[in-house]
Design a protein around this motif. Structure first.
Motif, PDB file in Angstrom:
ATOM      1  N   ILE A 346      56.793  88.259  31.468  1.00 54.34           N
ATOM      2  CA  ILE A 346      57.403  87.153  30.852  1.00 54.34           C
ATOM      3  C   ILE A 346      56.180  85.926  30.705  1.00 54.34           C
ATOM      4  CG2 ILE A 346      57.909  86.229  33.189  1.00 54.34           C
ATOM      5  CD1 ILE A 346      60.311  84.971  31.827  1.00 54.34           C
ATOM      6  N   GLY A 347      56.143  85.455  29.512  1.00 58.54           N
ATOM      7  CA  GLY A 347      55.144  84.107  29.395  1.00 58.54           C
ATOM      8  C   GLY A 347      53.785  84.975  28.542  1.00 58.54           C
ATOM      9  N   LEU A 348      53.675  86.063  28.408  1.00 58.05           N
ATOM     10  CA  LEU A 348      52.482  86.802  27.537  1.00 58.05           C
ATOM     11  C   LEU A 348      52.964  87.468  26.352  1.00 58.05           C
ATOM     12  CD1 LEU A 348      50.742  88.114  30.737  1.00 58.05           C
ATOM     13  CD2 LEU A 348      50.176  86.422  29.290  1.00 58.05           C
ATOM     14  N   ASP A 349      53.885  86.920  25.812  1.00 57.22           N
ATOM     15  CA  ASP A 349      54.478  87.363  24.539  1.00 57.22           C
ATOM     16  C   ASP A 349      53.992  86.647  23.503  1.00 57.22           C
ATOM     17  OD1 ASP A 349      56.500  85.650  25.751  1.00 57.22           O
ATOM     18  OD2 ASP A 349      57.464  86.161  23.918  1.00 57.22           O
ATOM     19  N   ALA A 350      53.685  86.784  22.286  1.00 58.98           N
ATOM     20  CA  ALA A 350      53.499  86.047  20.905  1.00 58.98           C
ATOM     21  C   ALA A 350      54.292  86.587  19.860  1.00 58.98           C
ATOM     22  CB  ALA A 350      52.153  86.105  20.678  1.00 58.98           C
ATOM     23  N   THR A 351      55.250  85.725  19.222  1.00 57.22           N
ATOM     24  CA  THR A 351      56.027  85.924  18.218  1.00 57.22           C
ATOM     25  C   THR A 351      55.525  85.754  16.768  1.00 57.22           C
ATOM     26  OG1 THR A 351      58.358  85.836  17.508  1.00 57.22           O
ATOM     27  CG2 THR A 351      57.093  83.668  18.173  1.00 57.22           C
ATOM     28  N   LEU A 352      56.002  86.126  15.677  1.00 56.11           N
ATOM     29  CA  LEU A 352      55.475  85.939  14.368  1.00 56.11           C
ATOM     30  C   LEU A 352      57.005  85.724  13.526  1.00 56.11           C
ATOM     31  CD1 LEU A 352      52.796  88.922  13.776  1.00 56.11           C
ATOM     32  CD2 LEU A 352      52.414  86.330  14.411  1.00 56.11           C
ATOM     33  N   ALA A 353      56.588  84.771  12.561  1.00 55.73           N
ATOM     34  CA  ALA A 353      57.678  84.858  11.209  1.00 55.73           C
ATOM     35  C   ALA A 353      56.775  84.463   9.983  1.00 55.73           C
ATOM     36  CB  ALA A 353      58.467  83.816  11.877  1.00 55.73           C
ATOM     37  N   ASP A 354      57.071  85.018   9.122  1.00 56.41           N
ATOM     38  CA  ASP A 354      56.502  84.842   7.893  1.00 56.41           C
ATOM     39  C   ASP A 354      56.533  83.235   7.314  1.00 56.41           C
ATOM     40  OD1 ASP A 354      55.777  87.642   7.649  1.00 56.41           O
ATOM     41  OD2 ASP A 354      57.230  87.955   6.146  1.00 56.41           O
ATOM     42  N   ASN A 355      55.391  82.714   7.099  1.00 50.28           N
ATOM     43  CA  ASN A 355      55.335  81.369   6.552  1.00 50.28           C
ATOM     44  C   ASN A 355      55.601  80.454   7.706  1.00 50.28           C
ATOM     45  OD1 ASN A 355      53.932  82.155   4.138  1.00 50.28           O
ATOM     46  ND2 ASN A 355      56.322  82.797   3.459  1.00 50.28           N
TER      47      ASN A 355
END
Length: 437
Positions: A346-355
């Motif tokens: 927990i706390g060591l994730d990184a999300t993405l979303a186009d633009n």
């Protein structure tokens, strides 16, 4: 004797007086008036004649007007326009030749829409001398001094720019960057090559300087400066990439999310981040669209798990984030998921979303950094490679400190060569929403 003298002198005076009086006789006065009338008549005649001469040029060009040695004297407005149009036709037949990289490129003035401001030029010629005094006007007409009128040839900027753009397309050669491939501990590097680039700004300026001259020759020649362009990534720089700085592995399931994960990992494999360059995970992976090979899989949207194209790529960014921290690199942009994930603490994730959402870091070192990936058999490994000196003998370990089931603070611990903790840097706090039931 005295009387005689007096009589004699008196007689002389009488005679002299008599002679003087004969000058102003009626006959003399008559002759004088005739001469005066003649003089006035002649003066009037010449005055009327000169007035007529000046008036005859009221709507015409005064003598001495020339363009390119063509005499325009005495021409009215319409005749001037026709004469200038004839000059423009001659100019339109001229050609421009550009020599660049041993090749010649030609275009006619006509194809560049050559023109001139004829209205202003006609007005300038017709108005010359018209505001001068009577005698000044008369002198300009009877004793003219030659005047050579000049003008700038005008062109269509869009057509000129298009012509130069076509030249650059033919001349320009893109440089080739060196590339690197890391497989296990084996490193192979391809050579770079220089390119060629036409200095278009300089060429356009030089062309305009020459073709605007109305006295330019029938063939105007201009040399285009072609410059050698070095590759951004040189093989010599990649030669410093000799050491693995960090590695991190996560497990993933088979299925559509695994398909997306493998594609995203392949897209960032052997990515090179040069000194001073910023790496964008979103840009490296590319748009997660069907056209790019991504498929539908589970994603987090609005607090719910819903199908979406590209689901699963966030595990690549999360794995990359953990490998990044272990190399001692702190991102300049990172955001946690909306809900907790299972493949990293927990706390060591990184999300993405186009633009919208990205994971970025800047290479602040003096050496290239290479990202290496392996994805297969349910295992994803991401490594950072570079010159070992950038770690300064330190080992880095991210630490998650949960504050509850939906919150955590993250620190980056630094250890020296003896394994001693020398620094504990606070990074950020991540908070989440609960998973839907």
């Amino acid at each position: 004797m005295d009387n005689n003298n007096l009589n004699t002198e008196g007689q002389k005076e009488v005679v002299a007086s008599s002679k003087k009086s004969t000058i102003f006789t009626p006959k003399f006065l008559k002759i004088s008036l005739v001469v005066l009338a003649l003089i006035l008549a002649l003066g009037g005649f010449f005055t009327v004649k000169n007035v007529k001469l000046i008036n005859s040029y009221e709507n015409k060009a005064y003598p001495g007007a020339y363009i390119l040695s063509k005499d325009l004297s005495g021409l009215n407005e319409e005749e001037l326009k026709n004469s200038i149009s004839s000059l423009l036709q001659d100019i339109s037949n001229k050609e421009l030749a550009v020599n660049a990289n041993s090749s010649e490129f030609k275009i006619s003035y006509k194809d560049l829409d050559a023109s001139l401001n004829s209205e202003d030029l006609v007005n300038e010629i017709l108005n010359f001398g018209k505001n001068e005094s009577f005698f000044k006007k008369l002198n300009l007409i009877k004793k003219p001094e030659n005047r050579e009128y000049e003008f700038e040839v005008l062109f269509n900027d869009e057509k000129l720019n298009a012509f130069v753009s076509d030249i650059s397309s033919s001349v320009n050669v893109a440089p080739t960057n060196a590339s690197i491939n890391i497989s296990g501990n084996a490193i192979s590097i391809s050579n770079d090559s220089t390119g060629l680039k036409l200095n278009t700004d300089e060429l356009i300026k030089n062309i305009k300087d020459k073709i605007k001259d109305m006295k330019a020759p029938n063939l105007v020649e201009v040399v285009g400066n072609v410059e050698v362009v070095d590759a951004d990534i040189k093989a010599s720089a990649l030669g410093t990439v000799q050491n693995k700085l960090s590695s991190f592995t996560t497990k993933y399931p088979s299925g559509p999310s695994g398909t997306n994960l493998q594609l995203a990992a392949r897209n960032i494999d052997n990515q090179i981040v040069m000194p001073g360059e910023t790496f964008s995970t979103e840009k490296a992976i590319g748009p997660t669209t069907l056209e790019n090979g991504f498929v539908e899989a589970n994603t987090y949207v609005g607090g719910e798990v819903v199908p979406g194209v590209g689901g699963g790529v966030c595990q690549v960014s999360s794995t990359l984030y953990n490998a990044m921290l272990r190399a001692g690199i702190i991102p300049i942009e990172r955001l946690n998921h909306m809900m907790p994930v299972s493949y990293v603490p927990i706390g060591l994730d990184a999300t993405l979303a186009d633009n919208l959402i990205d994971l970025k870091f800047t290479n602040t070192t003096d050496y290239p950094i290479v990202i290496n990936t392996y994805a297969g058999n349910g295992s994803l490994t991401i490594e950072f490679w570079s010159d070992i000196s950038i770690k300064n003998g330190m080992t880095y370990e991210p630490v998650s400190v949960p504050l509850g089931p939906l919150s955590a603070d993250v620190y980056l611990n630094s250890y020296n060569a003896n394994g001693e903790l020398v620094n504990k840097q606070y990074l950020d706090r991540s908070t989440y929403q609960p998973l839907p039931n």
